[in-house]
Design an enzyme around this catalytic site. Structure first.
Site, PDB file in Angstrom:
ATOM      1  N   GLY A 124      40.084  40.676  30.948  1.00  0.00           N
ATOM      2  CA  GLY A 124      39.568  39.056  31.062  1.00  0.00           C
ATOM      3  C   GLY A 124      38.116  39.351  31.534  1.00  0.00           C
ATOM      4  O   GLY A 124      37.352  40.172  31.661  1.00  0.00           O
ATOM      5  N   ILE A 183      35.386  35.534  38.431  1.00  0.00           N
ATOM      6  CA  ILE A 183      36.704  34.690  38.566  1.00  0.00           C
ATOM      7  C   ILE A 183      36.695  33.480  37.969  1.00  0.00           C
ATOM      8  O   ILE A 183      35.669  32.726  37.368  1.00  0.00           O
ATOM      9  CB  ILE A 183      36.716  34.459  40.006  1.00  0.00           C
ATOM     10  CG1 ILE A 183      35.897  33.286  40.653  1.00  0.00           C
ATOM     11  CG2 ILE A 183      36.472  35.462  40.994  1.00  0.00           C
ATOM     12  CD1 ILE A 183      36.349  32.454  41.946  1.00  0.00           C
ATOM     13  N   HIS A 184      37.713  33.010  37.515  1.00  0.00           N
ATOM     14  CA  HIS A 184      38.139  31.558  36.979  1.00  0.00           C
ATOM     15  C   HIS A 184      37.913  30.706  37.828  1.00  0.00           C
ATOM     16  O   HIS A 184      38.278  30.783  39.105  1.00  0.00           O
ATOM     17  CB  HIS A 184      39.555  31.641  36.326  1.00  0.00           C
ATOM     18  CG  HIS A 184      39.950  30.245  35.767  1.00  0.00           C
ATOM     19  ND1 HIS A 184      40.055  28.988  36.345  1.00  0.00           N
ATOM     20  CD2 HIS A 184      40.315  30.056  34.352  1.00  0.00           C
ATOM     21  CE1 HIS A 184      40.550  28.253  35.631  1.00  0.00           C
ATOM     22  NE2 HIS A 184      40.339  28.610  34.360  1.00  0.00           N
ATOM     23  N   GLY A 191      41.076  31.507  39.938  1.00  0.00           N
ATOM     24  CA  GLY A 191      41.029  32.924  40.529  1.00  0.00           C
ATOM     25  C   GLY A 191      41.258  34.059  39.826  1.00  0.00           C
ATOM     26  O   GLY A 191      40.788  34.181  38.543  1.00  0.00           O
ATOM     27  N   THR A 246      38.840  27.864  38.963  1.00  0.00           N
ATOM     28  CA  THR A 246      39.880  27.129  39.710  1.00  0.00           C
ATOM     29  C   THR A 246      41.000  27.779  39.843  1.00  0.00           C
ATOM     30  O   THR A 246      41.975  27.869  40.643  1.00  0.00           O
ATOM     31  CB  THR A 246      40.292  25.741  39.061  1.00  0.00           C
ATOM     32  OG1 THR A 246      40.814  26.217  37.676  1.00  0.00           O
ATOM     33  CG2 THR A 246      39.275  24.739  39.294  1.00  0.00           C
ATOM     34  N   HIS A 291      49.991  32.409  53.576  1.00  0.00           N
ATOM     35  CA  HIS A 291      50.001  33.801  52.664  1.00  0.00           C
ATOM     36  C   HIS A 291      48.788  34.016  52.094  1.00  0.00           C
ATOM     37  O   HIS A 291      48.112  33.295  51.463  1.00  0.00           O
ATOM     38  CB  HIS A 291      51.274  33.490  51.603  1.00  0.00           C
ATOM     39  CG  HIS A 291      51.922  35.143  50.938  1.00  0.00           C
ATOM     40  ND1 HIS A 291      50.987  35.719  50.230  1.00  0.00           N
ATOM     41  CD2 HIS A 291      52.863  35.659  51.350  1.00  0.00           C
ATOM     42  CE1 HIS A 291      51.791  36.870  50.136  1.00  0.00           C
ATOM     43  NE2 HIS A 291      52.800  36.576  50.680  1.00  0.00           N
TER      44      HIS A 291
END
Lengths: 308, 308
Positions: free
Chosen positions: B165, B169-170, B174, B172, B83
């Site tokens: 935020g 990206i974060h 995302g 781990t 997915h």
């Protein structure tokens, strides 16, 4: 709230002293598994009607507690009111509500009658679906003679020995009727005519006694303020005679008079299934097969009522 | 359960390690005002989809907590699955459920996105009804490039600066999409014909893009095992395009082919109001006047959901 729910609509012979009413109604407040939905007092009737829903055991205990409180507070030797009555707790119907049958409501009714008879010394007559004999099914027949005439009436032990409790009336609390019945759905259909005779003729044809539907009681009445005739119905078992069937039959009969249905109305609390049955019928929702429409499980609000 | 209820269907990028899944799902268990309805994991998708309902503030807090747990447990640099996905918490739709509007669901979505952005450092994109620009309404457009391509994609700050935020990206977890949408009603109508072309023609005429109903998406499909053609629909706002209207329109269009409707089916969870609307329409229940049919208040089960 658990999955098995029974409704109870106890009638107490106090509708004037609100302090007493509140003490009785308090028996249904703050109890786990029990929910007070409504209570109404009528000073002319001098009567209070409570609507409460609960899981079988918890509901039984709360109803028994309210019985004790009513026996303590109400003195039938001093009671006056327009509504016929025979006891401090006059009548206690139990009605299957969710995931319960009339047999389960009957079981709770019998438990309550047994406990009340033993614990408070109030003779109890089982009525409606719980009745132990045909002549006891009808509440009006049991109550005939009312509180004042009940001691004499019960001397005929063959006909009127109580199902539970002592064979003589409680001196101040009289006697009570307890039993199970199906929920009533009050459903009215307004016709686009001021002709009452047409509504009466339709009512006669669709009701059970006139050769109509098994669980329909119907009369024609006039809505004077709107100058409309109405077919006013009680559906006494909507699981067998659905709302849509009564509705479509009225439309069919109205055709012979060239009369249309203007609108309809449901009065009071309606079990959701009564409406879901109509949606299922008109939308032709399939009730079998791999993609089964299991209405109860699929309705979001119902999922909220379930325990995890 | 209070009166205002919002549904949330968060998607987490973990569908294989059931210990991790349970830790995330635990954030919705035993919380006052929050009810876990369902959760499903798919190992091929490597994804877990939770269905939860709650009061706005309590739901917000539980979703935020689950966000924290997912950020802690899921490492997107190691994630594989069929997915498409872009974050540990991939997408979080909020859906008005009871006594709430899409605006109120939107408010909760924005609160969650803001808190998550600040607290866990996960960039959040608002989507669907919460989107801050038209090109962000569609989830697939936001997610295009997936986790692996997101750092590069977000360098185009004009198009893809997050709504909340940090701008990167974060490492781990995302990025996430959060937003409000109306509930979908999946409604299929089976025709009494094996001719797929007829179902497709009907679908084209009743759906929005073909000149049909505003909130209907429809296609014709073949049910091979039953040799029947089906009009398969998503009603994207049943409060404006009712189930009965789609149903009656299909019957009308089917007439030109001399085809009948065999049956219909509702798939998955359905808001009760969608069914009540149908009962109201077909029974001609009056929605005004002194004897108003106030469906919600009159349905026994709904009274059980109310606070006293």
């Amino acid at each position: 709230m658990g999955n098995k729910l029974i409704e109870c609509v106890p009638n107490y012979s106090e509708g004037r002293d609100m302090q007493k009413v509140e003490q009785i109604v308090d028996c249904f407040r703050g109890k786990k598994g029990v929910k007070l939905l409504d209570y109404q007092t009528d000073p002319n009737h001098n009567r209070c009607v409570v609507t409460v829903i609960g899981e079988p055991d918890e509901l039984r205990d709360a109803v028994v507690a309210s019985f004790g409180k009513a026996v303590e507070l109400i003195d039938m030797t001093k009671h006056e009111g327009q509504h016929p009555r025979m006891g401090a707790v006059d009548v206690v119907p139990f009605i299957p509500c969710r995931n319960t049958t009339v047999e389960e409501a009957d079981a709770v009714a019998k438990e309550v009658a047994k406990i009340v008879g033993e614990k408070y010394g109030v003779p109890c007559f089982l009525y409606e679906a719980s009745a132990s004999a045909p002549h006891r099914e009808n509440l009006a027949k049991i109550r005939k003679g009312q509180f004042e005439g009940m001691a004499e009436k019960m001397k005929d032990k063959e006909l009127w020995a109580p199902d539970f409790g002592p064979e003589t009336i409680h001196p101040t609390a009289g006697v009570s009727a307890v039993g199970a019945r199906m929920p009533l759905v009050a459903f009215n259909v307004n016709l686009d005519t001021p002709n009452l005779e047409i509504a009466s003729q339709i009512a006669k044809r669709i009701r059970h006694i006139g050769g109509g539907l098994r669980y329909v009681k119907a009369i024609g009445i006039m809505l004077d303020d709107r100058n409309l005739a109405q077919v006013s119905m009680n559906l006494t078992d909507f699981t067998k005679t659905s709302v849509y069937r009564a509705f479509e039959l009225i439309k069919m009969e109205a055709k012979r008079y060239g009369v249309n249905v203007l609108e309809s109305e449901l009065v009071g609390l309606v079990p959701m299934q009564a409406l879901v049955d109509c949606a299922e019928y008109y939308l032709q929702l399939a009730s079998f097969g791999p993609m089964t429409f299991d209405a109860d499980k699929q309705i979001m609000e119902i999922r909220l009522l379930e325990e995890e």
